[in-house]
Design a protein around this motif. Structure first.
Motif, PDB file in Angstrom:
ATOM      1  N   GLY A  45       0.836  -1.234   0.071  1.00  0.00           N
ATOM      2  CA  GLY A  45       0.035   0.120  -0.064  1.00  0.00           C
ATOM      3  C   GLY A  45       0.722   1.425   0.083  1.00  0.00           C
ATOM      4  N   LEU A  46       2.000   1.189   0.498  1.00  0.00           N
ATOM      5  CA  LEU A  46       2.974   2.418   0.407  1.00  0.00           C
ATOM      6  C   LEU A  46       3.048   2.974  -0.896  1.00  0.00           C
ATOM      7  CD1 LEU A  46       5.404   1.553   3.373  1.00  0.00           C
ATOM      8  CD2 LEU A  46       3.086   2.894   3.468  1.00  0.00           C
ATOM      9  N   SER A  47       3.180   2.134  -1.987  1.00  0.00           N
ATOM     10  CA  SER A  47       3.220   2.372  -3.228  1.00  0.00           C
ATOM     11  C   SER A  47       2.285   3.341  -3.742  1.00  0.00           C
ATOM     12  CB  SER A  47       3.416   1.256  -4.077  1.00  0.00           C
ATOM     13  OG  SER A  47       4.881   0.356  -4.006  1.00  0.00           O
ATOM     14  N   GLY A  48       1.197   3.423  -3.267  1.00  0.00           N
ATOM     15  CA  GLY A  48      -0.068   4.159  -3.503  1.00  0.00           C
ATOM     16  C   GLY A  48       0.194   5.655  -3.200  1.00  0.00           C
ATOM     17  N   TYR A  49       1.118   5.666  -2.394  1.00  0.00           N
ATOM     18  CA  TYR A  49       1.380   7.126  -1.702  1.00  0.00           C
ATOM     19  C   TYR A  49       2.856   7.621  -2.566  1.00  0.00           C
ATOM     20  CZ  TYR A  49      -1.617   6.043   1.880  1.00  0.00           C
ATOM     21  OH  TYR A  49      -2.745   5.850   2.639  1.00  0.00           O
ATOM     22  N   GLY A  50       3.306   6.696  -3.482  1.00  0.00           N
ATOM     23  CA  GLY A  50       4.694   6.980  -3.936  1.00  0.00           C
ATOM     24  C   GLY A  50       5.755   6.716  -3.120  1.00  0.00           C
ATOM     25  N   LEU A  51       5.680   5.905  -2.136  1.00  0.00           N
ATOM     26  CA  LEU A  51       6.547   5.588  -1.284  1.00  0.00           C
ATOM     27  C   LEU A  51       7.013   4.065  -1.518  1.00  0.00           C
ATOM     28  CD1 LEU A  51       5.094   6.985   2.193  1.00  0.00           C
ATOM     29  CD2 LEU A  51       6.859   7.797   0.647  1.00  0.00           C
ATOM     30  N   PRO A  52       8.310   3.612  -1.202  1.00  0.00           N
ATOM     31  CA  PRO A  52       8.803   2.434  -1.177  1.00  0.00           C
ATOM     32  C   PRO A  52       8.097   1.529  -0.143  1.00  0.00           C
ATOM     33  CG  PRO A  52      10.447   3.566  -0.165  1.00  0.00           C
ATOM     34  CD  PRO A  52       9.594   4.615  -0.589  1.00  0.00           C
ATOM     35  N   GLU A  53       7.866   0.005  -0.559  1.00  0.00           N
ATOM     36  CA  GLU A  53       7.254  -0.728   0.305  1.00  0.00           C
ATOM     37  C   GLU A  53       8.215  -1.030   1.386  1.00  0.00           C
ATOM     38  OE1 GLU A  53       3.980  -1.352   0.531  1.00  0.00           O
ATOM     39  OE2 GLU A  53       3.571  -0.934  -1.528  1.00  0.00           O
ATOM     40  N   LEU A  54       8.135  -1.717   2.533  1.00  0.00           N
ATOM     41  CA  LEU A  54       9.024  -2.104   3.545  1.00  0.00           C
ATOM     42  C   LEU A  54       9.041  -3.454   3.851  1.00  0.00           C
ATOM     43  CD1 LEU A  54       7.986   0.778   6.145  1.00  0.00           C
ATOM     44  CD2 LEU A  54      10.077   0.818   4.450  1.00  0.00           C
ATOM     45  N   VAL A  55      10.218  -4.197   3.973  1.00  0.00           N
ATOM     46  CA  VAL A  55      10.244  -5.586   4.297  1.00  0.00           C
ATOM     47  C   VAL A  55      11.050  -5.829   5.415  1.00  0.00           C
ATOM     48  CG1 VAL A  55      11.186  -7.671   3.158  1.00  0.00           C
ATOM     49  CG2 VAL A  55      10.414  -5.896   1.605  1.00  0.00           C
ATOM     50  N   VAL A  56      10.713  -6.734   6.146  1.00  0.00           N
ATOM     51  CA  VAL A  56      11.693  -7.404   7.254  1.00  0.00           C
ATOM     52  C   VAL A  56      11.722  -8.785   7.174  1.00  0.00           C
ATOM     53  CG1 VAL A  56       9.960  -7.427   8.904  1.00  0.00           C
ATOM     54  CG2 VAL A  56      12.383  -7.074   9.425  1.00  0.00           C
ATOM     55  N   THR A  57      12.850  -9.519   7.410  1.00  0.00           N
ATOM     56  CA  THR A  57      13.034 -10.874   7.475  1.00  0.00           C
ATOM     57  C   THR A  57      13.579 -11.694   8.682  1.00  0.00           C
ATOM     58  OG1 THR A  57      15.307 -10.911   6.406  1.00  0.00           O
ATOM     59  CG2 THR A  57      13.761 -10.899   4.710  1.00  0.00           C
ATOM     60  N   LEU A  62       4.190 -11.282  14.642  1.00  0.00           N
ATOM     61  CA  LEU A  62       3.936  -9.785  15.418  1.00  0.00           C
ATOM     62  C   LEU A  62       5.042  -8.887  15.729  1.00  0.00           C
ATOM     63  CD1 LEU A  62       1.691 -11.401  18.284  1.00  0.00           C
ATOM     64  CD2 LEU A  62       1.025 -10.121  16.282  1.00  0.00           C
ATOM     65  N   PRO A  63       6.283  -9.139  15.897  1.00  0.00           N
ATOM     66  CA  PRO A  63       7.226  -8.115  16.185  1.00  0.00           C
ATOM     67  C   PRO A  63       7.499  -7.682  14.487  1.00  0.00           C
ATOM     68  CG  PRO A  63       8.061 -10.143  16.883  1.00  0.00           C
ATOM     69  CD  PRO A  63       6.780 -10.450  16.263  1.00  0.00           C
ATOM     70  N   ALA A  64       7.387  -8.513  13.522  1.00  0.00           N
ATOM     71  CA  ALA A  64       7.711  -7.925  12.113  1.00  0.00           C
ATOM     72  C   ALA A  64       6.391  -6.882  11.803  1.00  0.00           C
ATOM     73  CB  ALA A  64       7.577  -9.016  11.181  1.00  0.00           C
ATOM     74  N   ALA A  65       5.202  -7.355  12.153  1.00  0.00           N
ATOM     75  CA  ALA A  65       4.268  -6.233  11.610  1.00  0.00           C
ATOM     76  C   ALA A  65       4.269  -5.017  12.492  1.00  0.00           C
ATOM     77  CB  ALA A  65       2.846  -7.055  12.244  1.00  0.00           C
ATOM     78  N   ASN A  69       4.467  -1.660  10.687  1.00  0.00           N
ATOM     79  CA  ASN A  69       3.568  -0.592  10.878  1.00  0.00           C
ATOM     80  C   ASN A  69       4.288   0.924  11.605  1.00  0.00           C
ATOM     81  OD1 ASN A  69       1.437  -1.895   9.998  1.00  0.00           O
ATOM     82  ND2 ASN A  69       0.997  -3.088  11.612  1.00  0.00           N
ATOM     83  N   GLY A  70       4.879   0.718  12.565  1.00  0.00           N
ATOM     84  CA  GLY A  70       5.582   1.867  12.923  1.00  0.00           C
ATOM     85  C   GLY A  70       6.434   2.620  11.751  1.00  0.00           C
ATOM     86  N   VAL A  71       7.268   1.997  11.086  1.00  0.00           N
ATOM     87  CA  VAL A  71       7.957   2.533  10.176  1.00  0.00           C
ATOM     88  C   VAL A  71       7.142   3.323   8.788  1.00  0.00           C
ATOM     89  CG1 VAL A  71       9.912   2.429   8.391  1.00  0.00           C
ATOM     90  CG2 VAL A  71      10.073   1.657  10.900  1.00  0.00           C
ATOM     91  N   CYS A  86      20.722   4.420   9.567  1.00  0.00           N
ATOM     92  CA  CYS A  86      20.739   3.522  10.835  1.00  0.00           C
ATOM     93  C   CYS A  86      19.483   4.100  11.766  1.00  0.00           C
ATOM     94  CB  CYS A  86      22.051   3.336  11.260  1.00  0.00           C
ATOM     95  SG  CYS A  86      23.027   2.354  10.476  1.00  0.00           S
ATOM     96  N   ILE A  87      18.518   3.175  12.061  1.00  0.00           N
ATOM     97  CA  ILE A  87      17.514   3.798  12.862  1.00  0.00           C
ATOM     98  C   ILE A  87      17.480   2.940  14.229  1.00  0.00           C
ATOM     99  CG2 ILE A  87      15.058   3.916  13.032  1.00  0.00           C
ATOM    100  CD1 ILE A  87      15.077   3.648   9.982  1.00  0.00           C
ATOM    101  N   PRO A  88      18.039   3.630  15.166  1.00  0.00           N
ATOM    102  CA  PRO A  88      17.765   2.897  16.717  1.00  0.00           C
ATOM    103  C   PRO A  88      16.463   3.136  16.954  1.00  0.00           C
ATOM    104  CG  PRO A  88      18.356   5.315  17.014  1.00  0.00           C
ATOM    105  CD  PRO A  88      18.207   5.223  15.398  1.00  0.00           C
ATOM    106  N   LEU A  89      15.715   1.670  17.435  1.00  0.00           N
ATOM    107  CA  LEU A  89      14.431   1.486  17.939  1.00  0.00           C
ATOM    108  C   LEU A  89      14.355   1.779  19.128  1.00  0.00           C
ATOM    109  CD1 LEU A  89      13.309  -1.485  15.274  1.00  0.00           C
ATOM    110  CD2 LEU A  89      13.031   0.966  14.793  1.00  0.00           C
TER     111      LEU A  89
END
Length: 154
Positions: A45-57, A62-65, A69-71, A86-89
């Motif tokens: 859905g982020l592509s619909g705003y002209g933004l890149p989609e986000l991925v985590v492996t 639950l932690p992935a979501a 969702n936060g980013v 680099c983003i300190p969470l």
């Protein structure tokens, strides 16, 4: 692989995704880990705003979501993270942003909705000792987090 992943044009599923994105702005699609392959998740859905989609492996659902969702929420109100950033969470690991080499190969449903030219960024998380997957001693040599692109080195 699930039946819907084998056939992303499967009647009904893409329409449910479109409706979910229209309702909420974006969704998180989780993919269960199997055998040698760890779990992973990505936004749709982020592509619909002209933004890149986000991925985590390499994170459970639950932690992935929560991470995605936060980013994603931050990206909509400010700007998306940049490759190499680099983003300190808060309360979590350090994350480094890596652009995906072939987003449409990994983000099947995002590509089905927005086309093969989608862009995506992976949020690569450090282990408990602050080491990243490109370190030989990441997770004490146990791995478990595929990196889907090349690091952006300054």
């Amino acid at each position: 692989m699930c039946r819907q992943c084998e056939d992303p044009d499967r009647p009904g599923y893409l329409e449910r995704l479109r409706e979910g994105v229209a309702d909420r702005g974006w969704l998180v699609q989780g993919v269960e880990g199997t055998g040698l392959y760890p779990p992973w998740a990505y936004t749709i859905g982020l592509s619909g705003y002209g933004l890149p989609e986000l991925v985590v492996t390499g994170l459970p659902a639950l932690p992935a979501a929560g991470l995605l969702n936060g980013v994603a929420a931050h990206a909509l109100h400010a700007s998306p993270p940049s490759p190499g950033e680099c983003i300190p969470l808060r309360g979590g690991p350090l994350v480094e942003v890596v652009p995906l080499a072939e987003p449409s190969a990994h983000l099947v449903f995002a590509a089905a909705l927005y086309g093969p030219g989608i862009r995506a960024l992976q949020l690569v998380h450090a282990d408990t000792r602050g080491r990243f997957p490109w370190s030989a001693d990441y997770r004490d040599g146990r791995g478990g987090q595929p990196v889907l692109g090349a690091r952006h080195e300054a």
